[in-house]
Design an enzyme around this catalytic site. Structure first.
Site, mmCIF file in Angstrom:
data_model
loop_
_atom_site.group_PDB
_atom_site.id
_atom_site.type_symbol
_atom_site.label_atom_id
_atom_site.label_comp_id
_atom_site.label_asym_id
_atom_site.label_seq_id
_atom_site.Cartn_x
_atom_site.Cartn_y
_atom_site.Cartn_z
ATOM 1 C CG ASP A 289 7.380 -26.369 -10.497
ATOM 2 O OD1 ASP A 289 8.558 -25.977 -10.639
ATOM 3 O OD2 ASP A 289 6.930 -27.368 -11.092
ATOM 4 C CB ILE A 290 8.982 -20.150 -9.014
ATOM 5 C CG1 ILE A 290 10.218 -20.313 -8.142
ATOM 6 C CG2 ILE A 290 7.721 -20.015 -8.157
ATOM 7 C CD1 ILE A 290 10.540 -19.110 -7.275
ATOM 8 C CE LYS A 291 10.657 -26.872 -13.639
ATOM 9 N NZ LYS A 291 9.255 -26.942 -13.188
ATOM 10 N NE ARG A 292 10.365 -16.343 -11.193
ATOM 11 C CZ ARG A 292 9.225 -16.740 -11.739
ATOM 12 N NH1 ARG A 292 9.178 -17.865 -12.404
ATOM 13 N NH2 ARG A 292 8.121 -16.008 -11.629
#
Length: 309
Positions: A105-108
């Protein structure tokens, strides 16, 4: 085999569309773990990294046979710097050794060479001279689509090259998501437009189960919007946050699934990893048995979801 099919096969074999969010917080880590690492490393960032890894491993040992996947939220590790990121990498490696799918879950989100750099590190390969290295080793990652298609393309190309998957934010579970995501474009809300884009981005990456490698994040706390997005994205797999602690109920998220019970995987983080602190488990498990409490919380969640699917 495509990564989305590996995930679906794990969901079928465990009969459980649950992903455990490994989002460690110092308040969640039992005292006996903290005392052990502080005695050796003091109250340092290194101690926190070591404590997180011990905590995660003990939970994974109890739940790996019950769930298809885990989802570490990278911010919970990044705040402790290099020590935290080492725990992130080692957590992923340990989870995969246990046969779990890992959703980073990095939401880059970024464009051009910066977007490619993010993709290289998380689902692609980092090149050093003539050598290539898999760095963080996630199977899926989460992305923010706000910068448009050119911020997603590098990741899609690496999905094709390396057999990885994506979950792109469409309608998130937080209370104020509607300030932006519900804005109307003509008569159509923005989240629906984003859903159409996500569906388009995944058209060439459909697996044998009929779902694309490009999935969508759709919150359990917005069931009406989720129902509409299921119609807009029939071949898109949903990652569903918001169950439990954020108020989402099993009844709310049934709309994310197809009639065959497939189509989504539901996240629970603190409701599982900090279950031993909840009233319903306090009398059954000691602090030293925190991981067993997590196992029971997974079983209870599985039963709750199956009741409504």
């Amino acid at each position: 085999m495509m990564m989305i099919d590996k995930l679906i096969n794990r969901i079928k074999s465990t009969e459980n569309p649950t992903v455990v969010g490994l989002d460690p917080n110092q308040d969640f880590i039992p005292k006996f773990i903290m005392e052990r690492v502080v005695a050796k490393y003091g109250w340092t960032l290194k101690a926190m990294g070591k404590a997180i890894l011990i905590f995660n491993k003990m939970i994974i040992d109890e739940i790996y046979d019950l769930v298809p996947a885990v989802k570490p939220q990278i911010a919970m590790y990044e705040r402790y710097g290099i020590s935290g990121l080492k725990a992130y990498v080692k957590t992923i490696e340990y989870a995969k050794k246990k046969g779990l799918i890992v959703i980073g879950d990095i939401k880059r989100s970024d464009i051009a060479s910066t977007g490619q750099a993010y993709s290289d590190g998380h689902i692609g390969r980092a090149k050093v001279g003539l050598s290539e290295f898999e760095v963080f080793k996630e199977d899926f990652i989460t992305l923010n689509p706000y910068l448009g298609s050119d911020s997603i393309t590098p990741f899609i190309n690496d999905c094709k090259s390396y057999g990885k998957g994506l979950f792109v934010l469409a309608k998130t579970s937080n209370p104020n998501s509607g300030e932006i995501q519900d804005l109307l474009i003509g008569d159509v809300p923005l989240y629906e437009k984003v859903g159409e884009l996500i569906s388009k981005w995944g058209e060439e990456l459909i697996g044998e189960n009929g779902f694309s490698e490009v999935g969508a994040v759709v919150g359990a706390t917005h069931p009406e919007q989720a129902k509409r997005l299921r119609e807009v994205m029939p071949h898109t797999f949903f990652l569903v946050p918001g169950y439990g602690a954020q108020g989402g109920k099993a009844e709310d998220l049934a709309v994310c699934f197809n009639k065959d019970g497939l189509g989504a995987i539901v996240n629970s983080s603190r409701g599982i990893i900090a279950a031993y602190k909840k009233e319903q488990y306090k009398d059954k498990f000691t602090e030293e048995e925190f991981a067993k409490a997590s196992r029971q919380a997974v079983i209870d969640m599985k039963n709750d979801l199956r009741r409504c699917l």
